[in-house]
Write an enzyme that holds these catalytic residues in place. Structure first.
Site, PDB file in Angstrom:
ATOM      1  CB  SER A   1     -10.010  -3.989  -8.127  1.00 35.42           C
ATOM      2  OG  SER A   1     -11.287  -4.182  -7.627  1.00 35.42           O
TER       3      SER A   1
ATOM      4  NE  ARG B   1      -3.648  -0.634   2.478  1.00 39.11           N
ATOM      5  CZ  ARG B   1      -4.669  -1.039   1.830  1.00 39.11           C
ATOM      6  NH1 ARG B   1      -5.413  -0.219   1.029  1.00 39.11           N
ATOM      7  NH2 ARG B   1      -5.146  -2.336   1.800  1.00 39.11           N
TER       8      ARG B   1
END
Length: 427
Positions: free
Chosen positions: A351, A276
């Protein structure tokens, strides 16, 4: 953005969809605001028509010598000249209020999206590949890559947390992954490569749904532009305010770009390593299609992303996200999660989302079928094909060796100048 006619026609059904999102009912307020707006618009149209009729009647009265009637009509026109700007301003205010109400609402989930408000409610659709077995304790990517050129301390000294410096072998592997993935998506899956701006204006970020609700997730420059959180924003906005011929669809775009995210909502999560980051690279895949192509395009896009994992021989699983775990703009989302031996778990690496006409309405992106006068809003989809940094993490962890080296996947050999192994101390 939602079609006001759908809300007007069945407000209860609209609120039931919002409830699936865990959102409070909103239809009553929207319908009331819409009714106010339409009432003002009707009054305004009547006033404009009356002003035009009165103006014509003045000439007729003057021609007939009826000065009293002419003066009366002139007074009416003068009064309307005062009232009409007031009504126009009222219309502008009500339009803006209604638009703000609609812009703040999430998209409606598709019927086959699982109920639930957390990632625990996601559904595993399939699992591909077996996790590797090591005769040593699997290490995480930050430990593996430190001797290969991955440096978080140097990045922190100049930029703070959630940044990385890559040198030598690991930098070359990172570059190779991005270039190879872009080549696969353009050569094998028909995506058109695009080089796009990394800075965009408000309307572009509004069009894809990051504004107004998610501005805290973005970085903004001093002149009011936004650093893109993903190439989804500029790629999707290529059709903003356009009417596209239906026979040219589907449009498929791909871009390898840096991405910038503030990670405002992730305090304390994945603070170690490259999972991240505030800055990372990603191959983004965007499709613009007709409504009847949308479902098939979602599956096609998922397969394009899965191909990367399969050619790298990385174990992964396909997940159908629950209502609560999808982004607010998505109608349906499928995640791909790759196996990370160092963490002993699957982690998201792509995603892929279908938005229906939600983004197209915000961008006023339409299509016209051959021989038709009316236009239709198009459907948009996007997804990662893949996130380069997370793919690097997966390669490092799945291809690690006991001696600290990392085997380079065969498909990347041509992109690595023939290098087949990363070795500590060999820059």
């Amino acid at each position: 953005m939602h079609d006001i006619r759908i809300i007007r026609d069945d407000p209860s059904a609209f609120d039931r969809q919002l409830k699936r999102r865990g959102h409070e009912p909103a239809a009553t307020g929207i319908v009331a605001s819409d009714a106010q707006l339409r009432a003002v618009q009707t009054e305004l149209q009547s006033a404009l028509a009356h002003r035009n009729d009165a103006s014509k009647a003045i000439g007729r009265a003057m021609g007939a010598g009826d000065k009293d009637e002419a003066e009366r009509l002139k007074a009416e026109v003068a009064a309307l000249k005062t009232r009409i700007p007031e009504m126009e301003e009222r219309e502008r205010v009500l339009k803006a209020e209604l638009a703000d109400m609609l812009a703040a609402l999430p998209n409606h989930p598709a019927d086959d999206v699982p109920e639930g408000l957390t990632e625990e409610d996601n559904v595993v659709l399939k699992t591909v590949g077996d996790p590797p077995r090591f005769d040593f304790d699997a290490r995480e990517h930050d430990v593996i890559a430190a001797p290969l050129g991955l440096d978080f301390e140097a990045a922190a000294a100049m930029s703070g947390a959630r940044f990385a410096v890559m040198r030598g072998q690991v930098a070359r592997l990172h570059r190779a992954l991005g270039q190879w993935m872009l080549d696969v998506q353009t050569r094998d899956h028909g995506y058109l490569e695009a080089n796009v701006p990394l800075l965009v204006r408000d309307e572009a970020v509004f069009g894809t749904g990051q504004l107004p609700k998610f501005s805290d997730d973005l970085f903004r420059t001093t002149d009011g532009r936004w650093l893109i959180p993903t190439a989804e924003v500029p790629l999707t906005n290529l059709v903003r305010d356009q009417i596209v011929a239906a026979e040219t669809l589907p449009l498929r775009f791909a871009a390898l770009t840096p991405c910038f995210r503030s990670e405002a909502g992730s305090a304390g999560r994945d603070t170690k390593g490259m999972i991240r980051q505030h800055q990372f690279e990603k191959v983004e895949l965007v499709s613009v299609v007709a409504a009847d192509q949308s479902e098939a395009e979602l599956e096609r896009k998922v397969r394009a992303a899965e191909t990367i994992l399969e050619r790298l021989n990385l174990p992964y699983r396909r997940m159908l996200l629950s209502v609560g775990d999808m982004s607010a703009t998505a109608r349906k989302t499928i995640d791909l999660e790759v196996w990370l031996p160092g963490q002993n778990m699957y982690r998201e690496i792509s995603s892929i989302s279908q938005f229906g006409d939600f983004q197209a309405r915000r961008m006023n992106a339409r299509m016209r079928r051959e021989g038709e006068k009316k236009t239709e809003f198009m459907h948009t989809l996007n997804g990662s094909g893949l996130a380069v940094g997370r793919t690097l993490v997966a390669v490092l962890e799945n291809y690690q060796q006991a001696d600290g080296s990392v085997t380079v996947p065969e498909v990347l050999h041509p992109y690595m100048g023939g290098v087949t192994e990363l070795t500590p101390g060999n820059d």
